[in-house]
Design an enzyme around this catalytic site. Structure first.
Site, short mmCIF file in Angstrom:
data_model
loop_
_atom_site.label_atom_id
_atom_site.label_comp_id
_atom_site.label_asym_id
_atom_site.label_seq_id
_atom_site.Cartn_x
_atom_site.Cartn_y
_atom_site.Cartn_z
N ASP A 62 4.24 3.80 -9.42
CA ASP A 62 4.16 2.63 -8.53
C ASP A 62 2.80 2.63 -7.82
OD1 ASP A 62 5.94 1.58 -5.51
OD2 ASP A 62 4.77 0.42 -6.98
N ASP A 91 4.10 -6.83 -4.06
CA ASP A 91 3.01 -5.88 -3.77
C ASP A 91 1.97 -6.55 -2.86
OD1 ASP A 91 3.13 -4.23 -7.03
OD2 ASP A 91 4.22 -3.85 -5.19
N GLU A 191 6.98 -1.19 6.88
CA GLU A 191 7.22 -0.14 5.87
C GLU A 191 7.20 1.25 6.49
OE1 GLU A 191 7.19 1.54 1.78
OE2 GLU A 191 8.47 0.64 3.30
N ASN A 213 13.82 -0.98 5.08
CA ASN A 213 13.77 -0.40 3.74
C ASN A 213 14.43 0.97 3.78
OD1 ASN A 213 13.12 0.66 1.26
ND2 ASN A 213 10.95 0.89 1.68
C1 LIG Z 1 10.25 -0.94 -1.43
C2 LIG Z 1 9.24 -0.49 -2.48
O1 LIG Z 1 8.01 -1.17 -2.24
C3 LIG Z 1 9.68 -0.85 -3.86
O2 LIG Z 1 8.78 -1.04 -4.71
O3 LIG Z 1 10.89 -0.88 -4.11
C4 LIG Z 1 9.01 1.04 -2.48
C5 LIG Z 1 10.32 1.79 -2.61
C6 LIG Z 1 10.14 3.29 -2.90
O4 LIG Z 1 9.15 3.67 -3.53
O5 LIG Z 1 11.03 4.07 -2.50
C7 LIG Z 1 8.23 1.41 -1.21
O6 LIG Z 1 6.98 1.36 -1.29
O7 LIG Z 1 8.88 1.69 -0.20
MG LIG Z 2 7.03 -1.73 -3.91
#
Ligand SMILES: C[C@](O)(C(=O)O)[C@H](CC(=O)O)C(=O)O
Ligand SMILES: [Mg+2]
Length: 297
Positions: A62, A91, A191, A213
Site C-alpha cells: 500500500d 488515497d 488518520e 479507522n
Molecule cells: C484505511 C486505509 O487507508 C486503507 O487503505 O484501508 C489503511 C488501512 C490499513 O493499512 O490498515 C490506512 O492507511 O489506515
Molecule cells: Mg488506504
C-alpha cells in the site's frame, strides 16, 4: 442482483442522511463483491472499499502503486452488488488537485456514495507506517476544494483525511481538520488516532461528521462501537479485517491440504455450497429465467 436496488443517487442521499442521524454507521471493508454481499446480509450500514486491500488484492504494498482506473473499476464491481452506500479510499486523489477532481467524477460514475482524500505526499504509504509525510496545508486544502467543486451529485460525500498527526502532531491535525471543514468537506477522517481522547478532541473542534479507522496491528487502539459513539464518532471503518480473516483461513486450509492430501477435515469450516447459492440469489435468477423464457418444447 436482478431485483431492483437503489440507484447510486439514492444510496448517496441515504448515506448523507445517515451521517447526520447521530447513529454510528459501521462500514466493514469488502475484499471483493461477494464479501460485500455478506456485509449487507449481516446488517451493516455500508461497505468500505480499502486502498490497502485493493493493493494487496493485486499483490502490491500500500504505497501508492494502484491507478485510478484500477480503483474505479474495482469500486464499481463492489458498489453495484448491494443496496448499501459504499465509501472508497481515493488515497491522495492520484496526483495534483486537478487529478483529485477527475477522481471524484470517475468514482461518481462508478456508483460509489463517497470517497476519502488524504493530505499525504505522493507516493503515499499506509497511514499506520512510519516515515509518512504530508503536503503543505495550502495544497491539502486545494485538493479538498477541487474535489468538492468537481462533484456532480451534491450528495456525493467528500471525506477529508489528514495524516498530519504522525508528522506534525495533534495540533496540526486539528487545525487542518478545521480548514478542511471550511473548504467544504462533508466528513473528517483523522488518520491513526491513538485513543478515544483523540477523537473527542476533534469532535470539539469541528461540526462535520467524523470517521474512525479501526484497523488492526497499527497505531490506533481498537475502540468498540459504543465507545466510538460516545466519543462523537459518526462512522467507523474496519478496512482490512475481512481480508486478514480470509487470508488466515486460507493459509490454514492450504497447510491442511498439503499435509493431509485432502480438504475433508475442513468441511465444517467452509461456507457450504447451499449458503453460497443463497447469498448469490440463485433462486432469483432461476425465477427470472423462467419468466423470460416461457416457451416450452
Ligand atoms: C484505511 C486505509 O487507508 C486503507 O487503505 O484501508 C489503511 C488501512 C490499513 O493499512 O490498515 C490506512 O492507511 O489506515
Ligand atoms: Mg488506504
Amino acid at each position: 442482483m436482478l431485483h431492483a436496488t437503489p440507484t447510486a443517487a439514492e444510496k448517496r442521499a441515504a448515506f448523507r442522511a445517515a451521517l447526520d442521524s447521530g447513529e454510528l454507521q459501521r462500514f466493514p471493508g469488502a475484499f471483493n463483491p461477494l464479501s460485500a454481499k455478506l456485509i449487507e446480509r449481516q446488517g451493516f450500514e455500508g461497505v468500505y472499499i480499502s486502498g490497502a486491500v485493493l493493493s494487496a488484492d493485486l499483490g502490491l504494498p500500500d504505497i501508492g502503486l494502484t491507478t485510478i482506473t484500477e480503483v474505479a473499476g474495482r469500486a464499481q464491481q463492489i458498489a453495484r452488488v448491494t443496496s448499501l452506500p459504499s465509501l472508497v479510499d481515493a488515497d491522495t486523489g492520484f496526483g495534483e488537485p486537478m487529478n483529485a477532481a477527475r477522481t471524484v467524477q470517475l468514482l461518481e460514475d462508478a456508483g460509489v456514495a463517497g470517497m476519502h482524500l488524504e493530505d499525504q505526499v505522493n507516493p503515499k504509504r499506509c497511514g499506520h507506517l512510519d516515515g509518512k509525510d504530508v503536503v503543505d496545508r495550502e495544497t491539502a486544502v486545494r485538493r479538498i476544494k477541487a474535489a468538492v467543486q468537481a462533484r456532480r451529485d451534491p450528495n456525493f460525500i467528500i471525506a477529508a483525511r489528514t495524516d498530519a498527526k504522525a508528522v506534525h502532531g495533534m495540533a496540526e491535525a486539528v487545525d487542518r481538520a478545521k480548514e478542511f471543514a471550511d473548504a467544504g468537506a462533508d466528513l473528517l477522517f483523522p488518520e491513526a488516532m491513538a485513543d478515544a481522547a483523540d477523537f473527542a478532541r476533534l469532535r470539539a473542534a469541528v461540526d462535520i461528521p467524523i470517521l474512525a479507522n479501526m484497523t488492526e496491528f497499527g497505531k490506533s487502539e481498537l475502540l468498540d462501537a459504543k465507545t466510538l459513539e460516545s466519543a462523537g464518532v459518526n462512522l467507523v471503518i474496519y478496512p482490512v479485517t475481512l481480508l486478514r480473516l480470509a487470508m488466515h483461513a486460507t493459509e490454514t486450509g492450504l497447510r491442511t491440504l498439503a499435509e493431509q492430501g485432502t480438504q475433508a477435515p475442513l468441511l465444517d469450516r467452509m461456507q457450504h455450497r447451499r449458503e453460497l447459492y443463497e447469498l448469490l440469489d440463485y433462486a432469483d435468477y432461476t425465477a427470472f429465467d423462467e419468466n423470460v423464457f416461457t416457451f416450452r418444447l
